[in-house]
Design a protein around this motif. Structure first.
Motif, PDB file in Angstrom:
ATOM      1  N   LEU A  15       0.873  -1.358  -0.047  1.00 30.48           N
ATOM      2  CA  LEU A  15      -0.093  -0.086   0.127  1.00 30.48           C
ATOM      3  C   LEU A  15       0.800   1.277   0.149  1.00 30.48           C
ATOM      4  N   ARG A  56       3.924   3.734  -1.271  1.00 26.06           N
ATOM      5  CA  ARG A  56       4.605   4.122  -2.160  1.00 26.06           C
ATOM      6  C   ARG A  56       5.593   4.830  -1.998  1.00 26.06           C
ATOM      7  N   SER A  76      -0.102   3.882  -2.675  1.00 21.66           N
ATOM      8  CA  SER A  76      -0.101   3.065  -4.174  1.00 21.66           C
ATOM      9  C   SER A  76      -1.625   3.128  -4.647  1.00 21.66           C
ATOM     10  N   GLU A  77      -2.472   2.875  -3.740  1.00 24.83           N
ATOM     11  CA  GLU A  77      -4.036   2.849  -4.214  1.00 24.83           C
ATOM     12  C   GLU A  77      -4.682   3.441  -3.020  1.00 24.83           C
ATOM     13  N   GLU A  78      -5.901   3.927  -3.208  1.00 23.66           N
ATOM     14  CA  GLU A  78      -6.612   4.533  -2.230  1.00 23.66           C
ATOM     15  C   GLU A  78      -7.237   3.288  -1.417  1.00 23.66           C
ATOM     16  N   ASN A  79      -7.159   3.313   0.057  1.00 24.50           N
ATOM     17  CA  ASN A  79      -8.009   2.528   0.937  1.00 24.50           C
ATOM     18  C   ASN A  79      -8.100   3.289   2.170  1.00 24.50           C
ATOM     19  N   ASN A  90      -0.579  13.256  -1.079  1.00 25.18           N
ATOM     20  CA  ASN A  90      -0.479  13.324  -2.622  1.00 25.18           C
ATOM     21  C   ASN A  90       1.239  13.183  -2.979  1.00 25.18           C
TER      22      ASN A  90
END
Length: 507
Positions: A418, A420, A443-446, A474
């Motif tokens: 998750l 990055r 690396s991805e929304e959660n 961001n």
């Protein structure tokens, strides 16, 4: 030379309580301590332990830690206390590096030794077997070995500023010099009592608190695990003459519902060390007529500087001046002395300073300049010679007295898919001095990223190294040199912590 000072203490002292364990309901005299150590030395000899071998103990505050220290001093064996708060993989690295031959342990913490070879895990210090073996009624005399002053007496491991566990070496000379310096500085004597609540695997709890009192012939009350409410009860029962605690421990006493300033009626001085002072705690004690005094040291130089009660009223954030037989310098990047009022790296020199790191000659060489140990702390000196810590050169975070290297936490965080990018910084905490926080770019929304990362971190690291605060970004802010702007991140973390009111303020 004979460094068996517990035997000398037992010969000279009247029969009185040297160590009291309220939890176990036991009390041991100086004569008992010497006999227990002789019994344990015989046991170690029977197990094939010989001079120069390393023997460890993995336990909370207990008389067994003193048993082993005094037994090793009688034998010329190397004493190794191991931090039971560490994760198994961290403990494994210490065991491997130290080449420890045998480990005594407390059953409660044995699960943390699961990755250690079974043949090294020797005996439960809380067992009947151990009690019978060391008990004074089963005395077996032991002839003390002669050792050299520069022989290795103890190893204490610290993560330091490299992220890798490093064994800080103590010779007999450096180990004993620290104890004597501390006893002289604090004017500790045989009429005094204190309570040991800080962990005895740390130099603050062991070298700076426990041993100076025992060497001076006083009475030590064991507090197995720190708890503010329990410590308040012990204060009421035992009326100690002084305390040496981590600032967050004073905080824990104050916020407990049974805190009573009347329990401090016999207190002669209160020392705080191990992490940055907590101004709200200092002000609270000052309002009740007691001044918290800052002491300064590190694993490599257990007690180097301390303030005085009178000076602490005027300069509450100062660490004072060097103690007896310790010299200090403030150095610039070229290792030249800085001027009064200018910031430089604090360097210390004295017999109590470590001779270096176990099996790490390069790290040892890099840590000394002209015989002075480079602490990694940035400080300044005022016109009166008082020292003030300004910042840490190597970005080490100290939370509740425990050292945390940001790069170590960042490395573990980065293992999770998750994450990055991440930067770990400390933020101001009224309870711990500093707490751990992590800015993360995902690396991805959660929506549940905080709980997911928290679970991941707790599986990999000791609890005090796990971030208490996450900030999703961001992009990581950069400074003028295109490096992560950690000062800006700290401001952001402090703002978020205040907005979320994560920790109770002292009122």
């Amino acid at each position: 030379m004979n460094y068996d000072w517990i035997k000398t203490r037992s010969d000279y002292d009247e029969v009185k309580a040297a160590v009291i364990d309220p939890m176990k309901g036991t009390e041991w005299s100086y004569q008992d301590l010497n006999i227990r150590a002789e019994n344990l030395a015989n046991h170690l000899h029977d197990q094939g332990i010989k001079r120069g071998d390393v023997v460890g103990i993995f336990a909370p505050n207990d008389v067994a830690i003193l048993d082993l220290l005094f037994a090793t001093f009688k034998m010329g064996v190397v004493f190794l206390p191991i931090n039971w708060r560490l994760k198994p993989n961290e403990i494994e690295s210490i065991v491997s590096d130290s080449d420890v031959k045998m480990i005594f342990y407390s059953q409660k913490h044995k699960v943390s030794l699961q990755g250690i070879p079974e043949e090294l895990i020797h005996m439960d210090i809380d067992s009947q077997e151990y009690d019978e073996m060391v008990h004074p009624k089963n005395h077996r005399s032991f002839k003390t070995a002669d050792v050299e002053s520069d022989d290795l007496a103890s190893l204490m491991y610290t993560s330091g500023t490299t992220g890798l566990p490093k064994g800080v070496m103590f010779t007999y000379d450096s180990f004993i010099s620290n104890v004597i310096n501390t006893a002289l500085t604090y004017k500790i004597n045989s009429t005094q009592t204190t309570i040991i609540s800080t962990p005895m695997f740390h130099v603050l709890g062991f070298n700076d608190t426990t041993l100076p009192l025992i060497m001076s012939g006083g009475t030590l009350v064991l507090h197995r695990y720190f708890d503010g409410k329990e410590l308040n009860e012990l204060m009421k029962e035992y009326d100690p003459n002084y305390l040496i605690l981590i600032p967050t421990m004073y905080y824990g006493m104050l916020v407990a519902d049974n805190f009573d300033i009347n329990n401090f009626k016999n207190i002669e001085f209160l020392i705080q060390g191990g992490s940055s002072p907590l101004p709200t705690v200092q002000k609270k004690f000052e309002s009740m007529g007691h001044t918290l005094i800052n002491g300064y040291g590190l694993t490599e130089a257990p007690l180097a500087m301390v303030n005085t009660a009178h000076n602490a009223v005027k300069k509450p954030m100062s660490i004072g001046k060097p103690v007896m037989y310790v010299d200090m310098r403030l150095l610039d990047e070229e290792f030249n002395d800085v001027k009064t009022g200018e910031i430089g790296e604090l360097a210390v020199k004295g017999k109590n300073v470590t001779p270096g790191y176990w099996n790490k000659p390069e790290a040892t060489a890099d840590s000394f300049v002209d015989g002075y140990f480079l602490t990694g702390d940035l400080a300044k000196k005022d016109e009166e010679g008082d020292i003030f810590i300004v910042d840490r050169k190597k970005e080490l975070i100290i939370t509740g007295g425990e050292n945390v290297l940001p790069s170590e936490v960042e490395a573990v965080l980065s293992e999770h898919p998750l994450v990055r990018q991440t930067i770990v910084v400390g933020y101001d905490s009224p309870k711990y001095g500093e707490s751990i926080s992590a800015a993360v770019v995902l690396s991805e929304e959660n929506a549940n990223f905080e709980s997911i990362l928290d679970e991941h971190m707790r599986e990999k690291l000791a609890g005090y190294k796990v971030p208490r605060l996450y900030l999703k970004l961001n992009d990581i802010p950069l400074n003028s040199t295109a490096k992560p702007d950690k000062l800006e991140l700290q401001k952001m973390m402090n703002k978020k912590a205040q907005e979320e009111s994560q920790e109770d303020e002292l009122v």
